[in-house]
Enzyme design. Structure first.
Site, PDB file in Angstrom:
ATOM      1  N   ASP A 107      12.341 -23.666   5.657  1.00  0.00           N
ATOM      2  CA  ASP A 107      13.199 -24.521   4.858  1.00  0.00           C
ATOM      3  C   ASP A 107      14.440 -23.702   4.484  1.00  0.00           C
ATOM      4  OD1 ASP A 107      13.915 -26.736   3.081  1.00  0.00           O
ATOM      5  OD2 ASP A 107      13.355 -25.362   1.474  1.00  0.00           O
ATOM      6  N   ASP A 118      17.287 -24.569   1.535  1.00  0.00           N
ATOM      7  CA  ASP A 118      17.615 -24.498   0.116  1.00  0.00           C
ATOM      8  C   ASP A 118      16.351 -24.273  -0.717  1.00  0.00           C
ATOM      9  OD1 ASP A 118      20.204 -25.124   0.992  1.00  0.00           O
ATOM     10  OD2 ASP A 118      19.815 -27.268   0.784  1.00  0.00           O
TER      11      ASP A 118
END
EC number: 3.1.3.82
Length: 217
Positions: free
Chosen positions: A36, A38
């Site tokens: 991922d 952020d």
């Protein structure tokens, strides 16, 4: 780079960004380290849209470096509902993403592909799609990367800061994932491992290194 309308040309459809970074040759059937963005690679500033505000989370740098050393592709898979909601556009995403890649390069590490999904039920126009197959927790972005890079998804790993990341990994056929600041959990066919401290990070790096050794054997 953008087309004549100003839309970045990494878009394969209105709500899906696919960017191959660097173009290094990868043999088929490698596992990948899915990340991922952020809240995992960089500090989550709540819909990041300003490149000047991007700060890396240093905890992920050793894991990316381990994957680079082991020859394991690193693939970023990120939901970007801020685009669907109208908070910023794909050009702003491109600028932020470029800054993330620049900061990683400054630290001597790199990723091989970035995929971003902007579809969301709160969007407008063609982006207003609920439960789109590309949006995590659905596995579409992982499967897309798997097809494009000829990856072995079953041996791949995922790291994220939300349960949706873990669910996407499970649905894509991965066996395990690391949840940033999360708790360990075992589900049928999938293990969630915590990533809270240096010991957890050591476990992740050991798993990456084991994949590298298996590829060389």
């Amino acid at each position: 780079m953008a087309d004549k309308t100003g839309t970045p040309n990494k878009l394969t459809e209105p709500g899906l960004w696919v960017e191959r970074i660097g173009g290094r040759a990868l043999p088929p059937h490698l596992p990948a380290l899915f990340l991922d963005r952020d809240g995992t690679i960089n500090v989550d500033t709540d819909y990041p849209s300003d490149p000047a505000e991007i700060v890396l989370r240093p905890q992920m740098l050793p894991a990316i470096a381990a994957a680079n050393r082991a020859g394991i592709p690193v693939v970023v898979v990120t939901n970007q509902s801020g685009i669907a909601r109208g908070y910023f556009d794909w050009s702003a995403f491109a600028a932020v993403n470029g800054r993330v890649l620049e900061l990683l390069a400054d630290q001597g590490v790199f990723v091989d592909m970035v995929l971003a999904c902007a579809y969301h039920e709160a969007g407008v126009g063609p982006l207003a799609i609920s439960d789109h197959p590309m949006r995590k927790p659905n596995p579409g972005m992982l499967a897309e990367a798997g097809n494009r890079l000829a990856l072995d998804l079953q041996r791949s790993l995922i790291v994220g800061d939300k349960l949706a990341d873990m669910q996407a990994g499970k649905r894509a056929g991965l066996a395990q994932g690391w949840l940033v600041d999360g708790e360990a959990a075992v589900q049928p066919g999938f293990a969630i491992r915590p990533l809270r401290d240096s010991g957890d990070l050591g476990d992740l790096i050991a798993a990456i290194e084991a994949l590298g050794r298996a590829n060389r054997s």
